[in-house]
Design a protein around this motif. Structure first.
Motif, PDB file in Angstrom:
ATOM      1  N   GLN A 184       0.812  -1.218   0.000  1.00 46.18           N
ATOM      2  CA  GLN A 184       0.000   0.000   0.000  1.00 46.18           C
ATOM      3  C   GLN A 184       0.845   1.267   0.000  1.00 46.18           C
ATOM      4  OE1 GLN A 184      -3.480   0.361   2.375  1.00 46.18           O
ATOM      5  NE2 GLN A 184      -4.016  -1.803   2.260  1.00 46.18           N
ATOM      6  N   GLU A 185       1.963   1.244   0.720  1.00 47.75           N
ATOM      7  CA  GLU A 185       2.791   2.454   0.787  1.00 47.75           C
ATOM      8  C   GLU A 185       3.483   2.748  -0.546  1.00 47.75           C
ATOM      9  OE1 GLU A 185       5.221  -1.025   2.395  1.00 47.75           O
ATOM     10  OE2 GLU A 185       3.157  -0.267   2.554  1.00 47.75           O
ATOM     11  N   ARG A 197      -3.147  11.306  -4.144  1.00 44.44           N
ATOM     12  CA  ARG A 197      -2.953  10.263  -3.133  1.00 44.44           C
ATOM     13  C   ARG A 197      -4.258   9.896  -2.436  1.00 44.44           C
ATOM     14  NH1 ARG A 197       2.206   8.804  -2.028  1.00 44.44           N
ATOM     15  NH2 ARG A 197       3.851  10.134  -2.882  1.00 44.44           N
ATOM     16  N   SER A 201      -4.916   5.960  -2.345  1.00 39.97           N
ATOM     17  CA  SER A 201      -4.990   5.274  -1.051  1.00 39.97           C
ATOM     18  C   SER A 201      -6.210   4.367  -0.996  1.00 39.97           C
ATOM     19  CB  SER A 201      -5.026   6.283   0.098  1.00 39.97           C
ATOM     20  OG  SER A 201      -6.172   7.112   0.029  1.00 39.97           O
TER      21      SER A 201
END
Length: 223
Positions: A184-185, A197, A201
Motif C-alpha cells: 500500500q505504501e 494520493r 490510497s
C-alpha cells in the motif's frame, strides 16, 4: 506537481484512452456511414453496420471500476460498454471467462485490455469473429508460446517487483497458491503516480490481487 496539474494529467490520460478506443470503434462502424451515403446518392441500399459494443478488461491490482472514466466518455458518445470482471487467477481461466462474456454479446465487439488484461484479450478473442478490433492500453501482448514473466523481463527498470507483497492462500481442494499485491505504501508511486494520493490510497486498499501462477502461464493462442 500541483493538484490542478494532477487533475489535468488525469483528464489527459482519460481523454487519450477514450480517444484510442473511439478510433477503434469508429473504424469498425465507419462502413455504416459509407453505406448511408451510397443510399442517399441513389446507389443500392445496404444495411448499416451496428455500432460495436466496447468490452473493457482490467489488469492486475485493479477491478472493472478502474475503467469508470473511460466508460462515462464512451457512453456519452452513445456506445454500449461492458467492463468485464477479470478473475486474475491465471491466463487459461481468465481468458476462458472473458471469452464467455464475449459470447453473451450480440453484434460486433471492440475488445480493450490494460496491462495483464492485454494477454487475456489476445487469448479470449481467438476464433471469435464478432471481435472486430483489439485495443491495448499499456498492455502485455504475448505471442503464442510466450510466458508473461519472460515478456515483462525483456524491459528492465520496472519498480513493480520490489513493491510486491506475496500472500499465500489455500484452495478448497487443499492445494496452495500465492496472491500478489502491491504494498500500500508503494501503490501511488508504482501503480498510479498521476492520480491524487487521496484516490490511490482507496485504490490500494481495494486492490484485487493476481495469482502469482498467472505470470508463469504460457499463451496458447493470440488473436
Amino acid at each position: 506537481m500541483t493538484s490542478s496539474a494532477v487533475s489535468r494529467s488525469r483528464r489527459h490520460r482519460l481523454r487519450g484512452t477514450a480517444a484510442l478506443v473511439t478510433a477503434a470503434v469508429f473504424a469498425v462502424s465507419a462502413p455504416a456511414v459509407a453505406d448511408g451515403q451510397s443510399a442517399a446518392l441513389g446507389g443500392e441500399s445496404r444495411p448499416a453496420r451496428a455500432r460495436p459494443t466496447v468490452v473493457l478488461v482490467h489488469g492486475a491490482f485493479a477491478d472493472s471500476s478502474s475503467w469508470n472514466g473511460v466508460v462515462a466518455r464512451l457512453q456519452k458518445d452513445g456506445y454500449r460498454v461492458v467492463a468485464a470482471a477479470n478473475p486474475l487467477r491465471g491466463l487459461p481461466t481468465d481468458s476462458a471467462y472473458v471469452a464467455a462474456v464475449l459470447r453473451s454479446i450480440q453484434g460486433p465487439v471492440v475488445l480493450v485490455g490494460h496491462s495483464y488484461g492485454g494477454a487475456v484479450i489476445s487469448q479470449a478473442a481467438t476464433g471469435n469473429s464478432q471481435v472486430k478490433a483489439l485495443v491495448y492500453v499499456s498492455a502485455l501482448i504475448p505471442d503464442k508460446g510466450e510466458v508473461l514473466s519472460s515478456l515483462s523481463a525483456k524491459f528492465p527498470g520496472s519498480a513493480l517487483d520490489p513493491a510486491l507483497r506475496r500472500v499465500p492462500f489455500k484452495n478448497a481442494d487443499g492445494s496452495t497458491g500465492t496472491d500478489l499485491y502491491v504494498a500500500q505504501e508503494a501503490f501511488h508511486a508504482v501503480f498510479a503516480a498521476d492520480l491524487p494520493r487521496t484516490t490511490t490510497s482507496v485504490m490500494a486498499a481495494t486492490q484485487r490481487p493476481i495469482a502469482a501462477a498467472a505470470l508463469a502461464d504460457r499463451a496458447t493462442s493470440a488473436a
